[in-house]
Write an enzyme that holds these catalytic residues in place. Structure first.
Site, PDB file in Angstrom:
ATOM      1  CG  HIS A 110      -3.632   7.874  -0.388  1.00  0.00           C
ATOM      2  ND1 HIS A 110      -2.885   6.734  -0.393  1.00  0.00           N
ATOM      3  CD2 HIS A 110      -4.418   7.797   0.703  1.00  0.00           C
ATOM      4  CE1 HIS A 110      -3.208   5.994   0.647  1.00  0.00           C
ATOM      5  NE2 HIS A 110      -4.128   6.620   1.340  1.00  0.00           N
ATOM      6  CG  ASP A 120       1.148 -16.050  11.899  1.00  0.00           C
ATOM      7  OD1 ASP A 120       0.368 -15.342  11.234  1.00  0.00           O
ATOM      8  OD2 ASP A 120       0.863 -17.190  12.295  1.00  0.00           O
ATOM      9  CD  GLU A 134      -2.900   1.124   2.350  1.00  0.00           C
ATOM     10  OE1 GLU A 134      -3.196   0.026   2.855  1.00  0.00           O
ATOM     11  OE2 GLU A 134      -3.414   2.195   2.715  1.00  0.00           O
ATOM     12  CE  LYS A 162      -6.120  -1.150   5.574  1.00  0.00           C
ATOM     13  NZ  LYS A 162      -5.285  -0.306   4.729  1.00  0.00           N
TER      14      LYS A 162
HETATM   15  C1  MEV Z   1      -5.581   3.499   4.938  1.00  0.00           C
HETATM   16  O1  MEV Z   1      -4.921   2.294   4.636  1.00  0.00           O
HETATM   17  C2  MEV Z   1      -5.605   3.681   6.437  1.00  0.00           C
HETATM   18  C3  MEV Z   1      -6.432   4.868   6.923  1.00  0.00           C
HETATM   19  O2  MEV Z   1      -7.759   4.768   6.418  1.00  0.00           O
HETATM   20  C4  MEV Z   1      -6.437   4.774   8.418  1.00  0.00           C
HETATM   21  C5  MEV Z   1      -7.386   5.751   9.091  1.00  0.00           C
HETATM   22  O3  MEV Z   1      -8.364   6.159   8.479  1.00  0.00           O
HETATM   23  O4  MEV Z   1      -7.116   6.056  10.273  1.00  0.00           O
HETATM   24  C6  MEV Z   1      -5.865   6.170   6.444  1.00  0.00           C
END
Ligand code: MEV
Length: 431
Positions: free
Chosen positions: A386, A289, A83, A273
Protein backbone atom coordinates in the site's frame (compact mmCIF):
# COMPACT_ATOMS: atom_id res chain seq x y z
CA UNK A 1 -34.09 25.83 1.56
CA UNK A 2 -34.96 26.79 -1.97
CA UNK A 3 -36.61 23.91 -3.84
CA UNK A 4 -35.26 23.54 -7.34
CA UNK A 5 -37.71 22.35 -9.94
CA UNK A 6 -37.18 21.40 -13.57
CA UNK A 7 -33.49 20.57 -13.08
CA UNK A 8 -33.84 17.45 -15.20
CA UNK A 9 -35.26 19.48 -18.10
CA UNK A 10 -32.12 21.60 -18.39
CA UNK A 11 -29.06 20.86 -20.43
CA UNK A 12 -25.72 20.09 -18.84
CA UNK A 13 -24.33 23.61 -18.75
CA UNK A 14 -27.63 25.04 -17.49
CA UNK A 15 -27.50 22.51 -14.65
CA UNK A 16 -23.98 23.64 -13.81
CA UNK A 17 -25.20 27.27 -13.83
CA UNK A 18 -27.92 26.40 -11.30
CA UNK A 19 -25.41 24.46 -9.24
CA UNK A 20 -23.13 27.51 -9.18
CA UNK A 21 -25.95 29.69 -7.93
CA UNK A 22 -26.32 27.47 -4.86
CA UNK A 23 -22.88 26.03 -4.29
CA UNK A 24 -19.78 28.19 -4.41
CA UNK A 25 -17.71 26.89 -7.32
CA UNK A 26 -14.64 28.57 -8.75
CA UNK A 27 -14.12 29.04 -12.49
CA UNK A 28 -11.48 26.33 -12.24
CA UNK A 29 -13.90 23.86 -10.70
CA UNK A 30 -16.41 24.50 -13.45
CA UNK A 31 -13.68 23.87 -16.01
CA UNK A 32 -12.84 20.69 -14.12
CA UNK A 33 -16.43 19.47 -14.49
CA UNK A 34 -16.41 20.23 -18.19
CA UNK A 35 -13.04 18.50 -18.65
CA UNK A 36 -14.63 15.25 -17.61
CA UNK A 37 -17.56 15.59 -19.96
CA UNK A 38 -17.09 13.44 -23.03
CA UNK A 39 -15.40 15.48 -25.72
CA UNK A 40 -16.82 13.24 -28.36
CA UNK A 41 -20.44 14.35 -28.55
CA UNK A 42 -21.62 10.79 -29.24
CA UNK A 43 -20.05 9.50 -26.03
CA UNK A 44 -21.49 12.44 -24.14
CA UNK A 45 -25.00 11.68 -25.38
CA UNK A 46 -24.64 8.02 -24.41
CA UNK A 47 -23.45 8.77 -20.91
CA UNK A 48 -26.13 11.41 -20.46
CA UNK A 49 -28.79 8.74 -20.95
CA UNK A 50 -27.43 6.33 -18.35
CA UNK A 51 -28.70 8.25 -15.33
CA UNK A 52 -30.36 11.55 -14.55
CA UNK A 53 -29.43 15.20 -14.03
CA UNK A 54 -26.07 14.75 -15.71
CA UNK A 55 -23.47 17.50 -15.39
CA UNK A 56 -20.13 15.69 -15.73
CA UNK A 57 -18.46 12.28 -15.52
CA UNK A 58 -16.72 10.72 -12.54
CA UNK A 59 -13.52 9.21 -13.82
CA UNK A 60 -12.04 6.14 -12.15
CA UNK A 61 -8.93 4.23 -13.18
CA UNK A 62 -9.61 1.46 -15.70
CA UNK A 63 -6.77 -1.03 -15.26
CA UNK A 64 -5.94 -4.32 -16.94
CA UNK A 65 -4.89 -7.43 -15.05
CA UNK A 66 -3.06 -9.88 -17.28
CA UNK A 67 -2.34 -13.58 -16.76
CA UNK A 68 -5.75 -14.72 -15.57
CA UNK A 69 -5.92 -18.37 -16.52
CA UNK A 70 -9.52 -19.48 -16.04
CA UNK A 71 -10.46 -22.99 -17.15
CA UNK A 72 -7.37 -23.10 -19.38
CA UNK A 73 -8.17 -19.85 -21.11
CA UNK A 74 -5.97 -16.79 -20.57
CA UNK A 75 -7.68 -13.45 -20.02
CA UNK A 76 -6.70 -9.84 -19.70
CA UNK A 77 -9.23 -8.66 -17.13
CA UNK A 78 -10.32 -5.01 -16.98
CA UNK A 79 -10.79 -3.70 -13.45
CA UNK A 80 -12.22 -0.35 -12.41
CA UNK A 81 -11.54 0.69 -8.84
CA UNK A 82 -10.65 3.76 -6.81
CA UNK A 83 -8.59 1.70 -4.36
CA UNK A 84 -4.85 1.36 -4.83
CA UNK A 85 -3.33 -2.12 -4.56
CA UNK A 86 -6.47 -3.94 -5.73
CA UNK A 87 -5.26 -4.38 -9.30
CA UNK A 88 -1.73 -5.12 -8.10
CA UNK A 89 -3.05 -7.80 -5.72
CA UNK A 90 -5.16 -9.45 -8.43
CA UNK A 91 -2.20 -9.38 -10.84
CA UNK A 92 0.08 -10.93 -8.24
CA UNK A 93 -2.26 -13.84 -7.54
CA UNK A 94 -3.18 -14.31 -11.23
CA UNK A 95 0.50 -14.65 -12.13
CA UNK A 96 1.24 -17.02 -9.25
CA UNK A 97 -1.61 -19.37 -10.23
CA UNK A 98 -1.02 -19.12 -13.98
CA UNK A 99 1.61 -21.89 -14.01
CA UNK A 100 -0.25 -24.06 -11.50
CA UNK A 101 -3.31 -24.88 -13.56
CA UNK A 102 -4.94 -21.49 -13.05
CA UNK A 103 -8.46 -21.03 -11.69
CA UNK A 104 -10.91 -23.92 -12.16
CA UNK A 105 -14.50 -22.78 -12.08
CA UNK A 106 -17.95 -24.18 -12.59
CA UNK A 107 -21.33 -22.55 -12.80
CA UNK A 108 -23.75 -24.22 -10.40
CA UNK A 109 -26.88 -22.48 -11.70
CA UNK A 110 -28.18 -19.38 -13.46
CA UNK A 111 -31.78 -19.20 -12.27
CA UNK A 112 -33.22 -15.86 -11.13
CA UNK A 113 -36.57 -15.11 -9.55
CA UNK A 114 -39.10 -12.35 -9.33
CA UNK A 115 -42.07 -12.03 -7.02
CA UNK A 116 -45.57 -10.68 -7.08
CA UNK A 117 -46.70 -9.98 -3.53
CA UNK A 118 -50.47 -9.81 -3.19
CA UNK A 119 -53.15 -9.80 -0.56
CA UNK A 120 -56.33 -11.81 -1.01
CA UNK A 121 -58.68 -13.41 1.44
CA UNK A 122 -59.82 -16.31 -0.70
CA UNK A 123 -59.14 -20.00 -0.40
CA UNK A 124 -55.44 -20.23 -1.06
CA UNK A 125 -55.51 -24.05 -1.18
CA UNK A 126 -57.99 -23.81 -4.03
CA UNK A 127 -55.77 -21.29 -5.76
CA UNK A 128 -52.89 -23.72 -5.38
CA UNK A 129 -55.00 -26.37 -7.14
CA UNK A 130 -55.79 -23.91 -9.92
CA UNK A 131 -52.15 -22.86 -10.28
CA UNK A 132 -51.58 -24.79 -13.56
CA UNK A 133 -54.40 -22.78 -15.23
CA UNK A 134 -53.15 -19.50 -13.75
CA UNK A 135 -49.62 -20.33 -14.83
CA UNK A 136 -50.72 -20.84 -18.46
CA UNK A 137 -52.47 -17.48 -18.40
CA UNK A 138 -49.51 -15.67 -16.91
CA UNK A 139 -47.07 -17.24 -19.36
CA UNK A 140 -49.23 -16.16 -22.28
CA UNK A 141 -49.36 -12.56 -20.98
CA UNK A 142 -45.57 -12.51 -20.65
CA UNK A 143 -45.03 -14.22 -24.01
CA UNK A 144 -44.46 -11.02 -26.06
CA UNK A 145 -41.70 -10.08 -23.60
CA UNK A 146 -40.05 -13.49 -23.39
CA UNK A 147 -40.31 -14.58 -27.02
CA UNK A 148 -36.86 -13.28 -27.97
CA UNK A 149 -35.32 -14.81 -24.85
CA UNK A 150 -36.84 -18.17 -25.69
CA UNK A 151 -34.92 -18.18 -28.97
CA UNK A 152 -31.77 -18.13 -26.82
CA UNK A 153 -32.95 -20.98 -24.60
CA UNK A 154 -34.14 -18.67 -21.81
CA UNK A 155 -37.51 -17.53 -20.50
CA UNK A 156 -39.78 -18.34 -17.59
CA UNK A 157 -38.97 -21.72 -16.13
CA UNK A 158 -41.56 -22.00 -13.35
CA UNK A 159 -44.32 -20.25 -11.42
CA UNK A 160 -45.02 -21.25 -7.82
CA UNK A 161 -47.09 -19.96 -4.97
CA UNK A 162 -46.08 -19.35 -1.35
CA UNK A 163 -48.74 -18.31 1.08
CA UNK A 164 -48.89 -16.84 4.50
CA UNK A 165 -51.20 -14.67 6.57
CA UNK A 166 -51.50 -11.09 5.40
CA UNK A 167 -50.07 -11.63 1.98
CA UNK A 168 -49.16 -14.30 -0.56
CA UNK A 169 -46.32 -14.56 -3.05
CA UNK A 170 -46.32 -15.66 -6.64
CA UNK A 171 -42.72 -16.67 -7.43
CA UNK A 172 -41.67 -16.56 -11.06
CA UNK A 173 -38.42 -18.24 -12.05
CA UNK A 174 -36.41 -17.01 -15.00
CA UNK A 175 -33.45 -17.96 -17.11
CA UNK A 176 -32.18 -14.77 -18.69
CA UNK A 177 -29.40 -16.08 -20.99
CA UNK A 178 -26.67 -13.45 -21.35
CA UNK A 179 -28.58 -10.53 -19.89
CA UNK A 180 -28.71 -9.76 -16.19
CA UNK A 181 -32.44 -9.68 -16.80
CA UNK A 182 -33.63 -7.08 -14.29
CA UNK A 183 -35.72 -5.18 -16.83
CA UNK A 184 -37.10 -8.33 -18.39
CA UNK A 185 -38.07 -9.79 -15.02
CA UNK A 186 -39.69 -6.60 -13.77
CA UNK A 187 -41.56 -6.06 -17.05
CA UNK A 188 -42.89 -9.62 -16.99
CA UNK A 189 -43.99 -9.28 -13.37
CA UNK A 190 -45.74 -5.98 -14.05
CA UNK A 191 -47.49 -7.47 -17.09
CA UNK A 192 -48.58 -10.50 -15.04
CA UNK A 193 -49.88 -8.56 -12.04
CA UNK A 194 -53.20 -7.33 -13.55
CA UNK A 195 -53.76 -10.77 -15.05
CA UNK A 196 -53.35 -12.32 -11.62
CA UNK A 197 -55.93 -9.88 -10.22
CA UNK A 198 -58.38 -10.56 -13.04
CA UNK A 199 -57.96 -14.30 -12.54
CA UNK A 200 -58.71 -14.00 -8.83
CA UNK A 201 -61.78 -11.85 -9.47
CA UNK A 202 -63.14 -13.99 -12.27
CA UNK A 203 -62.48 -17.34 -10.63
CA UNK A 204 -63.60 -16.55 -7.12
CA UNK A 205 -66.23 -13.79 -7.54
CA UNK A 206 -67.68 -14.23 -4.05
CA UNK A 207 -64.44 -13.35 -2.29
CA UNK A 208 -64.37 -9.94 -0.70
CA UNK A 209 -62.61 -7.60 -0.25
CA UNK A 210 -60.87 -7.50 -3.61
CA UNK A 211 -57.43 -8.87 -4.10
CA UNK A 212 -54.66 -6.30 -4.20
CA UNK A 213 -51.18 -6.35 -5.67
CA UNK A 214 -48.76 -5.11 -3.02
CA UNK A 215 -45.73 -5.01 -5.30
CA UNK A 216 -44.01 -6.85 -8.12
CA UNK A 217 -40.22 -6.92 -8.23
CA UNK A 218 -37.27 -9.12 -9.10
CA UNK A 219 -35.34 -10.56 -6.19
CA UNK A 220 -31.61 -10.01 -5.84
CA UNK A 221 -31.63 -13.11 -3.67
CA UNK A 222 -30.19 -15.52 -6.23
CA UNK A 223 -29.13 -18.76 -4.49
CA UNK A 224 -29.58 -20.64 -7.76
CA UNK A 225 -27.26 -18.33 -9.68
CA UNK A 226 -23.98 -19.63 -8.27
CA UNK A 227 -20.40 -20.18 -9.27
CA UNK A 228 -17.59 -22.10 -7.65
CA UNK A 229 -13.92 -21.34 -8.24
CA UNK A 230 -10.82 -23.17 -6.94
CA UNK A 231 -7.06 -23.05 -7.16
CA UNK A 232 -4.78 -25.92 -6.22
CA UNK A 233 -1.06 -26.53 -5.85
CA UNK A 234 1.42 -28.62 -3.92
CA UNK A 235 2.52 -27.29 -0.54
CA UNK A 236 6.10 -26.93 -1.75
CA UNK A 237 5.01 -24.58 -4.56
CA UNK A 238 3.82 -22.12 -1.93
CA UNK A 239 7.47 -21.41 -1.09
CA UNK A 240 7.51 -19.09 -4.14
CA UNK A 241 5.35 -16.63 -2.20
CA UNK A 242 5.85 -17.56 1.43
CA UNK A 243 8.51 -14.91 2.17
CA UNK A 244 10.38 -15.74 5.36
CA UNK A 245 8.01 -18.60 6.20
CA UNK A 246 8.51 -22.18 5.11
CA UNK A 247 5.90 -23.42 2.63
CA UNK A 248 4.38 -25.68 5.31
CA UNK A 249 4.20 -22.88 7.86
CA UNK A 250 2.68 -20.56 5.23
CA UNK A 251 0.00 -23.17 4.43
CA UNK A 252 -0.85 -23.63 8.12
CA UNK A 253 -0.93 -19.90 8.78
CA UNK A 254 -3.15 -19.42 5.70
CA UNK A 255 -5.48 -22.10 7.04
CA UNK A 256 -5.63 -20.36 10.40
CA UNK A 257 -6.34 -17.01 8.75
CA UNK A 258 -9.32 -18.56 6.94
CA UNK A 259 -10.45 -20.24 10.17
CA UNK A 260 -10.44 -16.82 11.83
CA UNK A 261 -12.64 -15.48 9.03
CA UNK A 262 -14.93 -18.49 9.36
CA UNK A 263 -15.41 -18.01 13.09
CA UNK A 264 -15.06 -14.31 13.73
CA UNK A 265 -17.52 -11.87 12.21
CA UNK A 266 -15.20 -8.85 12.55
CA UNK A 267 -12.65 -10.59 10.39
CA UNK A 268 -15.20 -12.27 8.08
CA UNK A 269 -16.55 -8.91 6.89
CA UNK A 270 -13.06 -7.63 6.01
CA UNK A 271 -12.12 -10.97 4.45
CA UNK A 272 -15.20 -10.90 2.21
CA UNK A 273 -14.70 -7.20 1.47
CA UNK A 274 -11.34 -8.18 -0.05
CA UNK A 275 -13.16 -10.67 -2.31
CA UNK A 276 -15.53 -7.92 -3.43
CA UNK A 277 -12.58 -5.62 -4.14
CA UNK A 278 -11.90 -7.84 -7.14
CA UNK A 279 -15.47 -8.77 -7.98
CA UNK A 280 -16.82 -5.20 -7.94
CA UNK A 281 -13.92 -3.93 -10.07
CA UNK A 282 -14.75 -6.31 -12.90
CA UNK A 283 -18.48 -5.75 -12.51
CA UNK A 284 -17.93 -2.00 -12.68
CA UNK A 285 -15.70 -2.25 -15.75
CA UNK A 286 -18.40 -4.25 -17.54
CA UNK A 287 -21.34 -2.08 -16.48
CA UNK A 288 -22.82 -4.72 -14.20
CA UNK A 289 -24.85 -4.05 -11.05
CA UNK A 290 -22.29 -4.56 -8.30
CA UNK A 291 -24.74 -3.50 -5.56
CA UNK A 292 -27.05 -6.38 -6.42
CA UNK A 293 -24.17 -8.85 -6.38
CA UNK A 294 -22.80 -7.49 -3.09
CA UNK A 295 -26.21 -7.38 -1.41
CA UNK A 296 -26.78 -11.08 -1.92
CA UNK A 297 -23.11 -11.99 -1.55
CA UNK A 298 -23.24 -10.79 2.05
CA UNK A 299 -26.66 -12.32 2.69
CA UNK A 300 -25.32 -15.60 1.31
CA UNK A 301 -22.37 -15.34 3.69
CA UNK A 302 -24.95 -15.42 6.52
CA UNK A 303 -27.08 -18.21 5.10
CA UNK A 304 -26.43 -20.54 8.04
CA UNK A 305 -27.47 -17.90 10.56
CA UNK A 306 -24.02 -16.44 11.16
CA UNK A 307 -21.96 -14.21 8.86
CA UNK A 308 -18.86 -16.10 7.75
CA UNK A 309 -16.10 -16.35 5.14
CA UNK A 310 -17.12 -17.02 1.55
CA UNK A 311 -13.94 -19.05 0.98
CA UNK A 312 -12.75 -22.43 2.22
CA UNK A 313 -9.26 -23.86 2.43
CA UNK A 314 -8.30 -27.53 2.32
CA UNK A 315 -4.82 -28.76 3.16
CA UNK A 316 -4.03 -32.46 2.93
CA UNK A 317 -1.48 -34.88 1.48
CA UNK A 318 -2.53 -33.80 -2.03
CA UNK A 319 -1.61 -30.21 -1.29
CA UNK A 320 -3.30 -26.82 -0.92
CA UNK A 321 -6.74 -26.08 -2.32
CA UNK A 322 -8.57 -22.79 -1.97
CA UNK A 323 -12.21 -22.36 -3.00
CA UNK A 324 -14.70 -19.55 -3.35
CA UNK A 325 -18.40 -20.28 -3.77
CA UNK A 326 -20.43 -17.20 -4.53
CA UNK A 327 -23.75 -16.15 -6.06
CA UNK A 328 -23.13 -13.95 -9.10
CA UNK A 329 -25.94 -12.57 -11.19
CA UNK A 330 -24.32 -10.83 -14.17
CA UNK A 331 -25.04 -9.96 -17.78
CA UNK A 332 -23.02 -9.38 -20.92
CA UNK A 333 -25.79 -7.91 -23.06
CA UNK A 334 -28.39 -5.25 -22.39
CA UNK A 335 -28.42 -2.37 -19.95
CA UNK A 336 -25.29 -0.30 -19.39
CA UNK A 337 -23.20 -3.25 -20.57
CA UNK A 338 -24.33 -2.56 -24.13
CA UNK A 339 -24.34 1.23 -23.83
CA UNK A 340 -21.21 2.41 -22.05
CA UNK A 341 -18.32 2.49 -24.53
CA UNK A 342 -15.83 1.28 -21.90
CA UNK A 343 -18.10 -1.57 -20.75
CA UNK A 344 -18.34 -2.75 -24.33
CA UNK A 345 -14.57 -2.48 -24.63
CA UNK A 346 -14.05 -4.31 -21.33
CA UNK A 347 -16.13 -7.21 -22.61
CA UNK A 348 -14.28 -7.18 -25.90
CA UNK A 349 -10.93 -7.31 -24.06
CA UNK A 350 -12.17 -10.51 -22.38
CA UNK A 351 -13.24 -11.95 -25.75
CA UNK A 352 -16.93 -11.04 -25.43
CA UNK A 353 -17.78 -13.71 -22.84
CA UNK A 354 -21.22 -15.17 -22.27
CA UNK A 355 -22.80 -14.35 -18.91
CA UNK A 356 -21.77 -17.80 -17.65
CA UNK A 357 -18.18 -17.22 -18.72
CA UNK A 358 -18.16 -13.78 -17.10
CA UNK A 359 -19.46 -15.30 -13.82
CA UNK A 360 -16.41 -17.55 -13.86
CA UNK A 361 -13.90 -14.79 -14.63
CA UNK A 362 -15.39 -12.57 -11.92
CA UNK A 363 -15.23 -15.37 -9.34
CA UNK A 364 -11.59 -15.99 -10.25
CA UNK A 365 -10.75 -12.32 -9.68
CA UNK A 366 -12.56 -12.35 -6.32
CA UNK A 367 -10.60 -15.39 -5.22
CA UNK A 368 -7.35 -13.88 -6.52
CA UNK A 369 -7.80 -10.66 -4.54
CA UNK A 370 -8.60 -12.52 -1.35
CA UNK A 371 -5.71 -14.95 -1.81
CA UNK A 372 -3.27 -12.07 -2.33
CA UNK A 373 -4.64 -10.20 0.71
CA UNK A 374 -4.23 -13.20 3.00
CA UNK A 375 -0.74 -13.85 1.65
CA UNK A 376 0.27 -10.28 2.51
CA UNK A 377 -1.45 -10.35 5.90
CA UNK A 378 0.33 -13.52 7.05
CA UNK A 379 3.72 -12.50 5.67
CA UNK A 380 4.79 -8.85 5.25
CA UNK A 381 1.48 -7.20 6.22
CA UNK A 382 -0.49 -5.17 3.70
CA UNK A 383 1.02 -1.77 4.37
CA UNK A 384 4.26 -2.47 2.49
CA UNK A 385 2.50 -2.72 -0.88
CA UNK A 386 0.00 0.00 0.00
CA UNK A 387 2.72 2.40 1.03
CA UNK A 388 4.53 2.09 -2.30
CA UNK A 389 1.41 3.28 -4.08
CA UNK A 390 0.70 5.79 -1.36
CA UNK A 391 4.20 7.20 -1.90
CA UNK A 392 3.47 7.60 -5.62
CA UNK A 393 0.25 9.44 -4.81
CA UNK A 394 2.01 11.82 -2.43
CA UNK A 395 4.85 12.42 -4.90
CA UNK A 396 2.26 13.23 -7.55
CA UNK A 397 0.58 15.73 -5.23
CA UNK A 398 3.96 17.46 -4.80
CA UNK A 399 4.60 17.47 -8.57
CA UNK A 400 7.78 15.44 -8.11
CA UNK A 401 9.81 15.11 -11.30
CA UNK A 402 11.29 11.82 -12.56
CA UNK A 403 14.61 12.14 -10.72
CA UNK A 404 12.94 13.21 -7.46
CA UNK A 405 10.64 10.18 -7.75
CA UNK A 406 13.54 7.84 -8.30
CA UNK A 407 15.42 9.20 -5.28
CA UNK A 408 12.32 9.13 -3.08
CA UNK A 409 11.51 5.55 -4.04
CA UNK A 410 15.03 4.52 -3.06
CA UNK A 411 14.98 6.52 0.19
CA UNK A 412 11.56 5.24 1.30
CA UNK A 413 12.58 1.61 0.90
CA UNK A 414 14.00 2.02 4.41
CA UNK A 415 11.89 4.87 5.79
CA UNK A 416 8.26 5.14 6.81
CA UNK A 417 5.98 6.80 4.28
CA UNK A 418 3.70 9.53 5.55
CA UNK A 419 2.54 12.78 4.01
CA UNK A 420 4.81 14.73 6.34
CA UNK A 421 7.89 12.52 5.84
CA UNK A 422 7.58 12.69 2.03
CA UNK A 423 7.02 16.43 2.16
CA UNK A 424 10.13 16.85 4.38
CA UNK A 425 12.20 14.60 2.15
CA UNK A 426 11.26 16.48 -1.02
CA UNK A 427 11.96 19.77 0.69
CA UNK A 428 15.40 18.53 1.71
CA UNK A 429 16.37 17.34 -1.76
CA UNK A 430 14.88 20.39 -3.42
CA UNK A 431 17.04 22.62 -1.25
C1 MEV B 1 -8.53 -3.88 1.70
O1 MEV B 1 -9.36 -3.20 0.78
C2 MEV B 1 -8.91 -5.34 1.70
C3 MEV B 1 -8.21 -6.17 2.77
O2 MEV B 1 -8.44 -5.60 4.05
C4 MEV B 1 -8.83 -7.53 2.69
C5 MEV B 1 -8.42 -8.46 3.82
O3 MEV B 1 -8.07 -7.99 4.89
O4 MEV B 1 -8.50 -9.69 3.59
C6 MEV B 1 -6.73 -6.22 2.55
Amino acid sequence: MQIITGFSKLNKSERVDILRKHVPLSEEQVILLSNFQGEDIKIDELIENISENYVSNYVLPFGITPNFLVNDRAYFVPMVTEESSVVAAASYAAKFWSDKGGFRTRVLGTKKTGQIYFSWEGNIKKLQDDLPILKELLLSVAKPLTVNMEKRGAGISDVTLSYGGDYHILNVEFETADSMGANLINSCLEAMSPELLSFLKASYPKVNPDAEIIMAILSNYTPDCMVECSVECSISQLSQISGDLSAERFARKFELAVKVAKENVQRAVTHNKGIFNGIDSVLLSTGNDFRAVEAFGHAYASKDGKYTSLTDVEINEKGFKYTLRIPLSVGTVGGVTSVHPLSKLALQIMGNPSAKELMQIVAAVGLANNFAAIRSLITDGIQKGHMKLHLNNILYQFNANASEKERAEEYFKNHTVSFKSVSNYLESIRE
